[in-house]
Design a protein around this motif. Sequence first.
Motif, PDB file in Angstrom:
ATOM      1  N   GLY A   1      20.874 -42.181  40.112  1.00  0.00           N
ATOM      2  CA  GLY A   1      20.974 -40.878  39.459  1.00  0.00           C
ATOM      3  C   GLY A   1      21.720 -39.862  40.305  1.00  0.00           C
ATOM      4  O   GLY A   1      22.597 -39.144  39.813  1.00  0.00           O
TER       5      GLY A   1
ATOM      6  N   LYS B   1      25.425 -40.678  40.362  1.00  0.00           N
ATOM      7  CA  LYS B   1      26.036 -40.323  39.071  1.00  0.00           C
ATOM      8  C   LYS B   1      26.366 -38.836  39.011  1.00  0.00           C
ATOM      9  O   LYS B   1      27.481 -38.451  38.652  1.00  0.00           O
ATOM     10  CB  LYS B   1      25.073 -40.704  37.944  1.00  0.00           C
ATOM     11  CG  LYS B   1      25.439 -40.218  36.580  1.00  0.00           C
ATOM     12  CD  LYS B   1      24.328 -40.601  35.593  1.00  0.00           C
ATOM     13  CE  LYS B   1      24.400 -39.815  34.316  1.00  0.00           C
ATOM     14  NZ  LYS B   1      23.318 -40.173  33.398  1.00  0.00           N
ATOM     15  N   TYR B   2      25.408 -37.995  39.379  1.00  0.00           N
ATOM     16  CA  TYR B   2      25.644 -36.553  39.285  1.00  0.00           C
ATOM     17  C   TYR B   2      26.578 -36.034  40.373  1.00  0.00           C
ATOM     18  O   TYR B   2      27.350 -35.108  40.130  1.00  0.00           O
ATOM     19  CB  TYR B   2      24.325 -35.778  39.256  1.00  0.00           C
ATOM     20  CG  TYR B   2      23.674 -35.905  37.903  1.00  0.00           C
ATOM     21  CD1 TYR B   2      24.211 -35.273  36.787  1.00  0.00           C
ATOM     22  CD2 TYR B   2      22.545 -36.694  37.732  1.00  0.00           C
ATOM     23  CE1 TYR B   2      23.639 -35.414  35.537  1.00  0.00           C
ATOM     24  CE2 TYR B   2      21.962 -36.833  36.486  1.00  0.00           C
ATOM     25  CZ  TYR B   2      22.513 -36.192  35.390  1.00  0.00           C
ATOM     26  OH  TYR B   2      21.946 -36.323  34.151  1.00  0.00           O
TER      27      TYR B   2
ATOM     28  N   ARG C   1      29.998 -36.531  39.062  1.00  0.00           N
ATOM     29  CA  ARG C   1      30.296 -35.558  38.010  1.00  0.00           C
ATOM     30  C   ARG C   1      30.563 -34.168  38.592  1.00  0.00           C
ATOM     31  O   ARG C   1      31.484 -33.484  38.166  1.00  0.00           O
ATOM     32  CB  ARG C   1      29.136 -35.473  37.019  1.00  0.00           C
ATOM     33  CG  ARG C   1      28.982 -36.697  36.154  1.00  0.00           C
ATOM     34  CD  ARG C   1      27.818 -36.524  35.214  1.00  0.00           C
ATOM     35  NE  ARG C   1      27.696 -37.643  34.305  1.00  0.00           N
ATOM     36  CZ  ARG C   1      26.851 -37.685  33.288  1.00  0.00           C
ATOM     37  NH1 ARG C   1      26.045 -36.653  33.051  1.00  0.00           N
ATOM     38  NH2 ARG C   1      26.784 -38.734  32.506  1.00  0.00           N
TER      39      ARG C   1
ATOM     40  N   SER D   1      18.340 -22.472  34.027  1.00  0.00           N
ATOM     41  CA  SER D   1      19.631 -23.126  34.261  1.00  0.00           C
ATOM     42  C   SER D   1      20.786 -22.140  34.106  1.00  0.00           C
ATOM     43  O   SER D   1      21.731 -22.152  34.890  1.00  0.00           O
ATOM     44  CB  SER D   1      19.811 -24.309  33.316  1.00  0.00           C
ATOM     45  OG  SER D   1      18.845 -25.298  33.602  1.00  0.00           O
TER      46      SER D   1
ATOM     47  N   LEU E   1      17.485 -35.606  43.013  1.00  0.00           N
ATOM     48  CA  LEU E   1      18.026 -35.878  41.690  1.00  0.00           C
ATOM     49  C   LEU E   1      17.943 -34.634  40.812  1.00  0.00           C
ATOM     50  O   LEU E   1      18.907 -34.280  40.130  1.00  0.00           O
ATOM     51  CB  LEU E   1      17.288 -37.048  41.035  1.00  0.00           C
ATOM     52  CG  LEU E   1      17.708 -37.390  39.605  1.00  0.00           C
ATOM     53  CD1 LEU E   1      19.202 -37.691  39.518  1.00  0.00           C
ATOM     54  CD2 LEU E   1      16.892 -38.559  39.085  1.00  0.00           C
TER      55      LEU E   1
ATOM     56  N   GLU F   1      21.347 -32.688  39.331  1.00  0.00           N
ATOM     57  CA  GLU F   1      21.477 -32.572  37.878  1.00  0.00           C
ATOM     58  C   GLU F   1      21.640 -31.099  37.495  1.00  0.00           C
ATOM     59  O   GLU F   1      22.480 -30.758  36.657  1.00  0.00           O
ATOM     60  CB  GLU F   1      20.260 -33.178  37.168  1.00  0.00           C
ATOM     61  CG  GLU F   1      20.435 -33.317  35.657  1.00  0.00           C
ATOM     62  CD  GLU F   1      20.225 -32.030  34.854  1.00  0.00           C
ATOM     63  OE1 GLU F   1      20.756 -31.943  33.732  1.00  0.00           O
ATOM     64  OE2 GLU F   1      19.527 -31.112  35.340  1.00  0.00           O
ATOM     65  N   GLN F   2      20.855 -30.217  38.109  1.00  0.00           N
ATOM     66  CA  GLN F   2      20.960 -28.787  37.801  1.00  0.00           C
ATOM     67  C   GLN F   2      22.289 -28.201  38.281  1.00  0.00           C
ATOM     68  O   GLN F   2      22.851 -27.320  37.632  1.00  0.00           O
ATOM     69  CB  GLN F   2      19.782 -28.020  38.392  1.00  0.00           C
ATOM     70  CG  GLN F   2      18.508 -28.176  37.598  1.00  0.00           C
ATOM     71  CD  GLN F   2      18.667 -27.682  36.163  1.00  0.00           C
ATOM     72  OE1 GLN F   2      18.963 -26.517  35.921  1.00  0.00           O
ATOM     73  NE2 GLN F   2      18.451 -28.572  35.202  1.00  0.00           N
TER      74      GLN F   2
ATOM     75  N   TYR G   1      25.116 -29.889  38.369  1.00  0.00           N
ATOM     76  CA  TYR G   1      26.065 -30.341  37.350  1.00  0.00           C
ATOM     77  C   TYR G   1      25.918 -29.514  36.071  1.00  0.00           C
ATOM     78  O   TYR G   1      26.904 -29.070  35.483  1.00  0.00           O
ATOM     79  CB  TYR G   1      25.859 -31.830  37.047  1.00  0.00           C
ATOM     80  CG  TYR G   1      26.723 -32.320  35.908  1.00  0.00           C
ATOM     81  CD1 TYR G   1      28.105 -32.398  36.049  1.00  0.00           C
ATOM     82  CD2 TYR G   1      26.166 -32.670  34.687  1.00  0.00           C
ATOM     83  CE1 TYR G   1      28.908 -32.830  35.008  1.00  0.00           C
ATOM     84  CE2 TYR G   1      26.959 -33.097  33.634  1.00  0.00           C
ATOM     85  CZ  TYR G   1      28.326 -33.170  33.795  1.00  0.00           C
ATOM     86  OH  TYR G   1      29.118 -33.587  32.753  1.00  0.00           O
ATOM     87  N   ARG G   2      24.697 -29.270  35.660  1.00  0.00           N
ATOM     88  CA  ARG G   2      24.433 -28.465  34.467  1.00  0.00           C
ATOM     89  C   ARG G   2      25.027 -27.065  34.624  1.00  0.00           C
ATOM     90  O   ARG G   2      25.638 -26.525  33.707  1.00  0.00           O
ATOM     91  CB  ARG G   2      22.927 -28.387  34.208  1.00  0.00           C
ATOM     92  CG  ARG G   2      22.544 -27.681  32.921  1.00  0.00           C
ATOM     93  CD  ARG G   2      21.034 -27.759  32.684  1.00  0.00           C
ATOM     94  NE  ARG G   2      20.592 -29.123  32.514  1.00  0.00           N
ATOM     95  CZ  ARG G   2      20.513 -29.757  31.350  1.00  0.00           C
ATOM     96  NH1 ARG G   2      20.869 -29.138  30.236  1.00  0.00           N
ATOM     97  NH2 ARG G   2      20.076 -30.994  31.290  1.00  0.00           N
TER      98      ARG G   2
ATOM     99  N   TYR H   1      27.415 -30.268  27.664  1.00  0.00           N
ATOM    100  CA  TYR H   1      26.323 -30.989  28.332  1.00  0.00           C
ATOM    101  C   TYR H   1      25.032 -30.191  28.375  1.00  0.00           C
ATOM    102  O   TYR H   1      23.963 -30.709  28.133  1.00  0.00           O
ATOM    103  CB  TYR H   1      26.729 -31.388  29.758  1.00  0.00           C
ATOM    104  CG  TYR H   1      25.579 -31.981  30.560  1.00  0.00           C
ATOM    105  CD1 TYR H   1      25.228 -33.321  30.369  1.00  0.00           C
ATOM    106  CD2 TYR H   1      24.838 -31.237  31.444  1.00  0.00           C
ATOM    107  CE1 TYR H   1      24.173 -33.887  31.064  1.00  0.00           C
ATOM    108  CE2 TYR H   1      23.778 -31.779  32.140  1.00  0.00           C
ATOM    109  CZ  TYR H   1      23.444 -33.107  31.952  1.00  0.00           C
ATOM    110  OH  TYR H   1      22.392 -33.662  32.638  1.00  0.00           O
ATOM    111  N   HIS H   2      25.128 -28.928  28.693  1.00  0.00           N
ATOM    112  CA  HIS H   2      23.912 -28.139  28.907  1.00  0.00           C
ATOM    113  C   HIS H   2      23.089 -27.907  27.647  1.00  0.00           C
ATOM    114  O   HIS H   2      21.982 -27.441  27.714  1.00  0.00           O
ATOM    115  CB  HIS H   2      24.242 -26.804  29.585  1.00  0.00           C
ATOM    116  CG  HIS H   2      25.015 -25.864  28.729  1.00  0.00           C
ATOM    117  ND1 HIS H   2      26.375 -25.966  28.592  1.00  0.00           N
ATOM    118  CD2 HIS H   2      24.617 -24.827  27.954  1.00  0.00           C
ATOM    119  CE1 HIS H   2      26.801 -24.999  27.786  1.00  0.00           C
ATOM    120  NE2 HIS H   2      25.755 -24.303  27.377  1.00  0.00           N
TER     121      HIS H   2
END
Length: 157
Positions: free
Chosen positions: A19, A22-23, A26, A82, A136, A140-141, A143-144, A154-155
């Motif tokens: 995970g 992956k982020y 991105r 976010s 993780l 993720e945040q 990237y968001r 995405y968001h």
Amino acid sequence: MKCVLILVGKTTDRYLVDGVTKYLERINHYLNFEPLIISELKNAKSLTFEQQKEQEGIAILKILSPSDDVILLDEKGQSYTSEEFASWMEKKMVESTKRLVFVIGGPYGFSSKVYERATQKLSLSKMTFSHQMIRLLFVEQMYRAMTILKGEPYHHI
């Protein structure tokens, strides 16, 4: 602006490694973002929690430059939605912050010297998560936040 994420110790669970990887891939489409891993202490079992925090703190402080804007991921830190975090990141980019450094400490937190060096503390939740899980959640945040700033879908997921 360059963003750095300092991590104490390697991520060990495969699903978290996948995970995070992956982020990170991105995020790098939007931002120069680099994880830096500090090796786990070799003699950790023979040290008290305070001694572990102090030794990890020394390693963290060695990586930092005097001009770094240092943000600790800490349960007592500022919480954002976010969208608020995306706005906060945008301000950092507009301010021409040269290097924004986020730090996820070890399982016992940070030494007092690391707290003194920090510019700000950031909390991802009022709940407690393992220092490995937070990695993780944070990427993720991040990237968001980048997709929010770019107006990408995405968001909304």
